[in-house]
Design a protein around this motif. Sequence first.
Motif, PDB file in Angstrom:
ATOM      1  N   PRO A  94       0.835  -1.176  -0.080  1.00 51.78           N
ATOM      2  CA  PRO A  94       0.009  -0.028   0.070  1.00 51.78           C
ATOM      3  C   PRO A  94       0.679   1.086   0.010  1.00 51.78           C
ATOM      4  CG  PRO A  94      -0.595  -1.648   1.582  1.00 51.78           C
ATOM      5  CD  PRO A  94       0.802  -2.068   0.983  1.00 51.78           C
ATOM      6  N   VAL A  95       0.407   2.460  -0.430  1.00 48.83           N
ATOM      7  CA  VAL A  95       0.950   3.675  -0.472  1.00 48.83           C
ATOM      8  C   VAL A  95       0.513   4.671   0.475  1.00 48.83           C
ATOM      9  CG1 VAL A  95      -0.448   4.266  -2.309  1.00 48.83           C
ATOM     10  CG2 VAL A  95       1.896   5.487  -2.429  1.00 48.83           C
ATOM     11  N   VAL A  96       1.348   5.477   0.909  1.00 49.75           N
ATOM     12  CA  VAL A  96       1.178   6.886   1.465  1.00 49.75           C
ATOM     13  C   VAL A  96       1.687   7.904   0.604  1.00 49.75           C
ATOM     14  CG1 VAL A  96       1.585   8.175   3.458  1.00 49.75           C
ATOM     15  CG2 VAL A  96       1.517   5.647   3.645  1.00 49.75           C
ATOM     16  N   PHE A  97       0.374   8.595   0.126  1.00 46.52           N
ATOM     17  CA  PHE A  97       0.717  10.111  -0.565  1.00 46.52           C
ATOM     18  C   PHE A  97       0.817  10.851   0.543  1.00 46.52           C
ATOM     19  CE2 PHE A  97      -1.933   7.284  -3.490  1.00 46.52           C
ATOM     20  CZ  PHE A  97      -0.944   7.205  -4.322  1.00 46.52           C
ATOM     21  N   LYS A  98       1.846  11.955   0.413  1.00 40.95           N
ATOM     22  CA  LYS A  98       2.054  12.915   1.454  1.00 40.95           C
ATOM     23  C   LYS A  98       2.568  14.318   0.753  1.00 40.95           C
ATOM     24  CE  LYS A  98       4.962  12.478   5.020  1.00 40.95           C
ATOM     25  NZ  LYS A  98       6.151  12.964   5.139  1.00 40.95           N
ATOM     26  N   ASP A  99       2.304  15.248   1.373  1.00 41.79           N
ATOM     27  CA  ASP A  99       3.094  16.600   1.288  1.00 41.79           C
ATOM     28  C   ASP A  99       2.779  17.003  -0.524  1.00 41.79           C
ATOM     29  OD1 ASP A  99       3.954  16.605   3.753  1.00 41.79           O
ATOM     30  OD2 ASP A  99       5.381  15.754   3.335  1.00 41.79           O
ATOM     31  N   MET A 100       1.593  16.999  -0.741  1.00 46.37           N
ATOM     32  CA  MET A 100       0.942  17.522  -2.103  1.00 46.37           C
ATOM     33  C   MET A 100       0.246  18.621  -2.198  1.00 46.37           C
ATOM     34  SD  MET A 100       0.734  13.877  -3.797  1.00 46.37           S
ATOM     35  CE  MET A 100       1.869  12.673  -3.660  1.00 46.37           C
ATOM     36  N   ASP A 101       0.165  19.310  -3.422  1.00 48.02           N
ATOM     37  CA  ASP A 101      -0.788  20.214  -3.582  1.00 48.02           C
ATOM     38  C   ASP A 101      -2.135  19.675  -4.218  1.00 48.02           C
ATOM     39  OD1 ASP A 101       0.495  22.537  -3.065  1.00 48.02           O
ATOM     40  OD2 ASP A 101       1.176  22.874  -4.897  1.00 48.02           O
ATOM     41  N   GLU A 102      -2.063  18.737  -5.060  1.00 44.96           N
ATOM     42  CA  GLU A 102      -3.222  17.983  -5.284  1.00 44.96           C
ATOM     43  C   GLU A 102      -2.868  16.573  -5.860  1.00 44.96           C
ATOM     44  OE1 GLU A 102      -4.862  20.212  -8.715  1.00 44.96           O
ATOM     45  OE2 GLU A 102      -3.428  19.470 -10.168  1.00 44.96           O
ATOM     46  N   LEU A 103      -3.742  15.648  -5.344  1.00 47.43           N
ATOM     47  CA  LEU A 103      -3.514  14.321  -5.709  1.00 47.43           C
ATOM     48  C   LEU A 103      -5.036  14.011  -6.742  1.00 47.43           C
ATOM     49  CD1 LEU A 103      -2.512  11.462  -5.625  1.00 47.43           C
ATOM     50  CD2 LEU A 103      -3.670  11.205  -3.164  1.00 47.43           C
ATOM     51  N   ILE A 104      -4.952  13.282  -7.978  1.00 45.68           N
ATOM     52  CA  ILE A 104      -5.906  13.182  -8.790  1.00 45.68           C
ATOM     53  C   ILE A 104      -5.985  11.798  -8.926  1.00 45.68           C
ATOM     54  CG2 ILE A 104      -6.956  13.624 -11.048  1.00 45.68           C
ATOM     55  CD1 ILE A 104      -4.905  16.159 -10.855  1.00 45.68           C
ATOM     56  N   PHE A 105      -7.079  11.032  -8.450  1.00 46.96           N
ATOM     57  CA  PHE A 105      -7.362   9.612  -8.804  1.00 46.96           C
ATOM     58  C   PHE A 105      -7.949   9.545 -10.220  1.00 46.96           C
ATOM     59  CE2 PHE A 105      -6.632   9.157  -4.279  1.00 46.96           C
ATOM     60  CZ  PHE A 105      -5.834   8.245  -4.389  1.00 46.96           C
ATOM     61  N   ALA A 106      -7.367   8.619 -11.244  1.00 49.24           N
ATOM     62  CA  ALA A 106      -8.082   8.601 -12.715  1.00 49.24           C
ATOM     63  C   ALA A 106      -9.392   8.054 -12.521  1.00 49.24           C
ATOM     64  CB  ALA A 106      -6.955   7.981 -13.376  1.00 49.24           C
ATOM     65  N   ASP A 107     -10.205   8.025 -13.715  1.00 51.95           N
ATOM     66  CA  ASP A 107     -11.402   7.750 -13.546  1.00 51.95           C
ATOM     67  C   ASP A 107     -11.430   5.905 -13.415  1.00 51.95           C
ATOM     68  OD1 ASP A 107     -12.877  10.254 -14.079  1.00 51.95           O
ATOM     69  OD2 ASP A 107     -12.597  10.102 -15.927  1.00 51.95           O
ATOM     70  N   ASP A 108     -10.355   5.320 -13.658  1.00 54.01           N
ATOM     71  CA  ASP A 108     -10.396   3.958 -13.434  1.00 54.01           C
ATOM     72  C   ASP A 108     -10.161   3.442 -12.031  1.00 54.01           C
ATOM     73  OD1 ASP A 108      -7.845   4.705 -13.279  1.00 54.01           O
ATOM     74  OD2 ASP A 108      -7.072   3.073 -15.008  1.00 54.01           O
ATOM     75  N   VAL A 109      -9.928   4.344 -11.346  1.00 51.24           N
ATOM     76  CA  VAL A 109      -9.793   4.054  -9.747  1.00 51.24           C
ATOM     77  C   VAL A 109     -11.137   3.798  -9.138  1.00 51.24           C
ATOM     78  CG1 VAL A 109      -8.807   4.780  -7.502  1.00 51.24           C
ATOM     79  CG2 VAL A 109      -7.348   5.156  -9.657  1.00 51.24           C
ATOM     80  N   ASN A 110     -11.204   2.983  -8.330  1.00 49.82           N
ATOM     81  CA  ASN A 110     -12.536   2.509  -7.763  1.00 49.82           C
ATOM     82  C   ASN A 110     -12.236   2.274  -6.219  1.00 49.82           C
ATOM     83  OD1 ASN A 110     -11.650  -0.223  -7.396  1.00 49.82           O
ATOM     84  ND2 ASN A 110     -12.472  -0.983  -9.305  1.00 49.82           N
ATOM     85  N   ASN A 111     -13.378   1.858  -5.584  1.00 47.89           N
ATOM     86  CA  ASN A 111     -13.194   1.914  -4.145  1.00 47.89           C
ATOM     87  C   ASN A 111     -12.428   0.751  -3.616  1.00 47.89           C
ATOM     88  OD1 ASN A 111     -15.141   3.843  -3.322  1.00 47.89           O
ATOM     89  ND2 ASN A 111     -16.831   2.846  -3.685  1.00 47.89           N
ATOM     90  N   ASP A 112     -12.365  -0.393  -4.065  1.00 50.41           N
ATOM     91  CA  ASP A 112     -11.781  -1.621  -3.976  1.00 50.41           C
ATOM     92  C   ASP A 112     -10.331  -1.375  -3.945  1.00 50.41           C
ATOM     93  OD1 ASP A 112     -14.163  -3.248  -3.649  1.00 50.41           O
ATOM     94  OD2 ASP A 112     -13.939  -3.757  -5.467  1.00 50.41           O
ATOM     95  N   ILE A 113      -9.765  -0.777  -5.183  1.00 50.63           N
ATOM     96  CA  ILE A 113      -8.258  -0.448  -5.359  1.00 50.63           C
ATOM     97  C   ILE A 113      -7.834   0.482  -4.148  1.00 50.63           C
ATOM     98  CG2 ILE A 113      -8.363   1.359  -6.976  1.00 50.63           C
ATOM     99  CD1 ILE A 113      -5.939  -1.635  -7.036  1.00 50.63           C
ATOM    100  N   ILE A 114      -8.801   1.587  -3.812  1.00 54.86           N
ATOM    101  CA  ILE A 114      -8.440   2.443  -2.771  1.00 54.86           C
ATOM    102  C   ILE A 114      -8.244   1.741  -1.491  1.00 54.86           C
ATOM    103  CG2 ILE A 114      -9.243   4.403  -1.236  1.00 54.86           C
ATOM    104  CD1 ILE A 114      -8.378   5.292  -4.233  1.00 54.86           C
TER     105      ILE A 114
END
Length: 151
Positions: A94-114
């Motif tokens: 799993p990944v930790v995203f940190k210290d960003m202005d914006e994080l964009i999840f593309a349209d193919d991302v769904n609840n299960d992958i999150i």
Amino acid sequence: MSSSSSGSEESGEKKTVTIRGLNTDIYDRVSRLARETGTTIGEIVNEALRRYITTLENISKAIDNMIRAGDVVVISGVSSLTVTRADLETLDKPVVFKDMDELIFADDVNNDIIKSKVARIVNVNTVYVPKSVSTLLIASKSELVKKIVPR
């Protein structure tokens, strides 16, 4: 040998400071709260800063522990990042995203992958998610995120 505390929080020493750039609406709200509760603006600001610092320290410790255990991948310091389902699937942890202005999840991302691939989202101004992704799911993985925007 004697020790003395100079300027530490425990000494109770107070200092007059000027805070530039303070939002006037926030100041007015704190001022009103101080009057209503019989405390001072300084006491409220001190407590708020103490809690904020504790929150940051706890988040940092938790992430450090996950990193030390080898449980996560950390992506940080990128101003803007777009992440696809394939991006997340290529990670073995799993990944930790940190210290960003914006994080964009593309349209193919769904609840299960999150659920399976996003450990935490920390200190990101705006997170954009497809309308099919639960904003509450994103919020449950977020710390210090200013906005979650469905698109």
